[in-house]
Design a protein around this motif. Sequence first.
Motif, PDB file in Angstrom:
ATOM      1  N   PRO A  44       0.833  -1.187   0.000  1.00  0.00           N
ATOM      2  CA  PRO A  44       0.000   0.000   0.000  1.00  0.00           C
ATOM      3  C   PRO A  44       0.873   1.245   0.000  1.00  0.00           C
ATOM      4  CG  PRO A  44      -0.739  -1.580   1.661  1.00  0.00           C
ATOM      5  CD  PRO A  44       0.564  -2.070   1.143  1.00  0.00           C
ATOM      6  N   GLN A  79      -5.258   9.134  -3.579  1.00  0.00           N
ATOM      7  CA  GLN A  79      -6.135   7.970  -3.445  1.00  0.00           C
ATOM      8  C   GLN A  79      -7.403   8.322  -2.675  1.00  0.00           C
ATOM      9  OE1 GLN A  79      -4.533   4.568  -1.516  1.00  0.00           O
ATOM     10  NE2 GLN A  79      -3.436   3.828  -3.313  1.00  0.00           N
ATOM     11  N   ARG A  80      -7.261   9.078  -1.603  1.00  0.00           N
ATOM     12  CA  ARG A  80      -8.376   9.342  -0.704  1.00  0.00           C
ATOM     13  C   ARG A  80      -9.140  10.609  -1.067  1.00  0.00           C
ATOM     14  NH1 ARG A  80      -5.442   7.755   5.005  1.00  0.00           N
ATOM     15  NH2 ARG A  80      -7.454   8.330   5.910  1.00  0.00           N
ATOM     16  N   ASP A 668     -10.812   4.793   6.433  1.00  0.00           N
ATOM     17  CA  ASP A 668     -10.494   4.500   5.042  1.00  0.00           C
ATOM     18  C   ASP A 668      -9.974   3.066   4.951  1.00  0.00           C
ATOM     19  OD1 ASP A 668      -9.953   5.842   2.222  1.00  0.00           O
ATOM     20  OD2 ASP A 668      -8.263   4.525   2.657  1.00  0.00           O
ATOM     21  N   ASP A 670      -8.307   0.227   2.077  1.00  0.00           N
ATOM     22  CA  ASP A 670      -7.730   0.086   0.744  1.00  0.00           C
ATOM     23  C   ASP A 670      -7.220  -1.336   0.586  1.00  0.00           C
ATOM     24  OD1 ASP A 670      -6.720   1.566  -1.766  1.00  0.00           O
ATOM     25  OD2 ASP A 670      -4.941   0.492  -1.082  1.00  0.00           O
ATOM     26  N   TYR A 671      -7.637  -1.999  -0.486  1.00  0.00           N
ATOM     27  CA  TYR A 671      -7.196  -3.369  -0.765  1.00  0.00           C
ATOM     28  C   TYR A 671      -6.635  -3.435  -2.173  1.00  0.00           C
ATOM     29  CZ  TYR A 671      -7.159  -8.429  -1.348  1.00  0.00           C
ATOM     30  OH  TYR A 671      -6.768  -9.722  -1.583  1.00  0.00           O
ATOM     31  N   GLN A 672      -5.380  -3.878  -2.272  1.00  0.00           N
ATOM     32  CA  GLN A 672      -4.716  -4.012  -3.558  1.00  0.00           C
ATOM     33  C   GLN A 672      -4.390  -5.483  -3.786  1.00  0.00           C
ATOM     34  OE1 GLN A 672      -1.664  -1.111  -4.371  1.00  0.00           O
ATOM     35  NE2 GLN A 672      -2.406   0.255  -2.769  1.00  0.00           N
ATOM     36  N   PHE A 682      -7.424  -2.676  -7.438  1.00  0.00           N
ATOM     37  CA  PHE A 682      -7.570  -2.088  -6.098  1.00  0.00           C
ATOM     38  C   PHE A 682      -9.012  -1.641  -5.907  1.00  0.00           C
ATOM     39  CE2 PHE A 682      -6.108   1.232  -8.968  1.00  0.00           C
ATOM     40  CZ  PHE A 682      -6.975   2.291  -8.718  1.00  0.00           C
ATOM     41  N   GLY A 684     -11.424   0.392  -2.653  1.00  0.00           N
ATOM     42  CA  GLY A 684     -11.318   1.075  -1.369  1.00  0.00           C
ATOM     43  C   GLY A 684     -12.464   2.041  -1.170  1.00  0.00           C
ATOM     44  N   ARG A 714     -13.955   3.916  -4.283  1.00  0.00           N
ATOM     45  CA  ARG A 714     -13.041   3.973  -5.428  1.00  0.00           C
ATOM     46  C   ARG A 714     -12.668   2.551  -5.826  1.00  0.00           C
ATOM     47  NH1 ARG A 714     -10.182   5.533  -0.804  1.00  0.00           N
ATOM     48  NH2 ARG A 714      -8.519   4.075  -0.225  1.00  0.00           N
ATOM     49  N   THR A 727      -8.756   4.903 -12.304  1.00  0.00           N
ATOM     50  CA  THR A 727      -9.529   4.900 -11.057  1.00  0.00           C
ATOM     51  C   THR A 727     -10.937   5.409 -11.322  1.00  0.00           C
ATOM     52  OG1 THR A 727      -7.513   5.385  -9.795  1.00  0.00           O
ATOM     53  CG2 THR A 727      -9.623   5.705  -8.675  1.00  0.00           C
ATOM     54  N   TYR A 729     -14.369   6.617  -9.211  1.00  0.00           N
ATOM     55  CA  TYR A 729     -14.665   7.071  -7.855  1.00  0.00           C
ATOM     56  C   TYR A 729     -16.107   7.557  -7.746  1.00  0.00           C
ATOM     57  CZ  TYR A 729     -14.269  11.858  -9.617  1.00  0.00           C
ATOM     58  OH  TYR A 729     -14.467  13.022 -10.315  1.00  0.00           O
TER      59      TYR A 729
END
Length: 768
Positions: A44, A79-80, A668, A670-672, A682, A684, A714, A727, A729
């Motif tokens: 991550p 990302q966020r 938050d 996040d999984y990759q 990914f 999240g 996302r 991405t 979102y």
Amino acid sequence: MRTITYALSATSLMAIAAPCVAQTNQYDREAANPPTQADSTPEPVESLGDIIVTAQKRSENVNKVGVSITAVQGDALQQRGVVDTADLIKIAPGFNFVQSAYGVPVLTLRGVGFYDTAIGAASAVSVYVDEVPLPLSIMALGATLDLNRVEILKGPQGTLYGQNATGGAINYISARPTDSFHSGADLTYGRFNRVELKGFVSGPITDTLTARIAARFDRNDDWQRSYTRDATNGEGNIFTGRAIVDWKPSDRLRFSFMVHGWRDRSESQAPQLAAITGAASPAALRAYPLPPRDNRAADFDPDLSFKRNSWFAQVSGRADYDLSDSITVTSITAYSKLKRLSAVDADGTAIQAYALINPGRSRDFSQELRLSGDSGQLHYVVGLNYAWESVFDQSDPLARTSSFPFQRASAHSDQHINTYAAFASLDYKLTDTLTLQGGVRYTDQHRRFIGCTYDSGAGDFSAVVSRIATARAGRPITIAPGACLTLNANFEPAQVRSQLNEDNISWRGGVNWQANPSTLLYANISKGYKNGAFPTAGATFALQLTPATQESLTAYEAGFKLGLFDRKLQLNGALFYYDYRDKQFRGRIVDPVIGPQSALINVPKSRVAGGEIQATLRPISGLTINTGVTYVGTKILGNFVNFDALAQQVRLSGEAFPLTPDWQVTSDIDYQFSVSDSMNGFVGGGATYQAATNGGLGELSQFAIDSYTLIDLRAGVALKDDRWRLTAYVKNLTDKFYATLVSQPGPDAAIRFTGQPQTYGLTLSYRY
């Protein structure tokens, strides 16, 4: 300014096609360990405990610093969905952002902030870009461009940073020029035809000279719509640019030069009508329909343009010279200019009961000189700081159909501020695990003020004030159309000329115990000051332009930073208590002729008590969960009597601060994961919760701000080396209706500003 704008625009387009190699960071000399192409699952973006910060003017692991800091790296910010300062609420529990009724941002940390509508209002939370101060909160508009990371420090600051602050400091650390050529670009398309294009180019010019140029253009169509007629509002149009040149002529000498700025031609957000509050309000206003519960619903004057024409530019230079291997001299010089021209609707209707045109400008200069080094077990920083500001602010109310005795007026304020400071900070390592810290700062500020309210030239307002002055003075007093009409103690019209000269000593003491490599316990006591302020207000009487004097805050904090379960969990927490003296509020003072009038006031005694906890968990490879919870209990103490939001005199003791939710939660996930030999996927999402609060003193129901929870999602795919990334979102997934501010800027109506509705889009990112 126009030349800089064109140059940076061209650079952002060049970044799309330019090849690059991996980036290194010279500025903070951080170690980078990017994942290799052979990794089946990428790490991550935000690892546990490995973020290096410079919050104490030296590079340190964030989890080995005995201060409450939220630090997030640049890729994790993207990302966020952190694209501006307002979005920091997604990553920093305890931080709050409110756009005032006139468009000036108000920043708050742990309940410590200063709500005022003037551009010259000094914030209780200081903002920096690479340790260069942004003296006015409105200047932070483009600060999130092309970042290495952001550091948010909570509690009084001043013994290390250039400005005094009672609430805390936000330091944006920009991505630095690189030793080898590097570039990238991001293209976003979303709801309301939002298009964001940003890019950067970085690399060497000579063996000793490197440069980086970044730019962002962000625009969108109208997102608000009138609920009484066919009309829309809310167009966005913001350009931001930054250029950095680093020069290292020798091993001991380093220079860094930066130019950055922004141009804003967006439309000011229109508010919703929340309630009619004036007993003498016109009949047309009292009959006006209230809006539906819809974030997009609003109303605004049909014959007034709300498009802003504002810009900001800053140039700065930094020099570091190593006197020896352990002693460094640093100089930071900066000069900035700001110009603002905006119009805001302040009644939430298509009837011009209250609107404002707000021109303003500022010029600011700062110079810091400091010496830092190590001597055995001692690390020290000593320095001097000077700042000069010139701020002109103007507010022209338009009140064609209202209970005001005029249709137009103009309030002016002109301030010149000189600030001198000396500071020192010491860290002494008693043992390998125990460190004592101490710091002190002396600040001396001289503020000169000229202010007055002027008739528009029509003579309607000057005629009313002439009658009041004549009646009170017992002799004929005539004020000409277009003249200054603010009355002094003798009921004569005159500019208010005043000074506010203040000094203070802020300090900090603390102890850090590194019990083991993954366990830090700390305790701090600190005292901070925020300098006094003059208002920009439509003042019929000079009494309304009385300044609020400086406020002080003594903070007690104890905390921990724990790495648990073989560093799969990082758990940071703190308890704090703030003893607040002379807190600055926008309240009212009593004029002997016409009663309570809007003004800045000091609340003698108040307090903030609370706690926070932040957890970063990585239970399996590729999965990262971040959660933060803050409780902030604020209270006015003593027997304090003033006026509520509707100008009724009340006892305010025991009340919470306005615009300060007691509970805030951020989360938050996040999984990759690997999709193929060359591609990763990914998913999240994030959630933020803000508890209920109130928009004004007195906790009246008309100004209540309900609690709300916002959810973002996302998902996407990326090449293993992250050269390309796509991405998708969604922000505000549930299309939650929520308010960020409820206030009464005019005499007839309370208004409500809503957050954005559901938005969604795609972002294509390119790195090589």
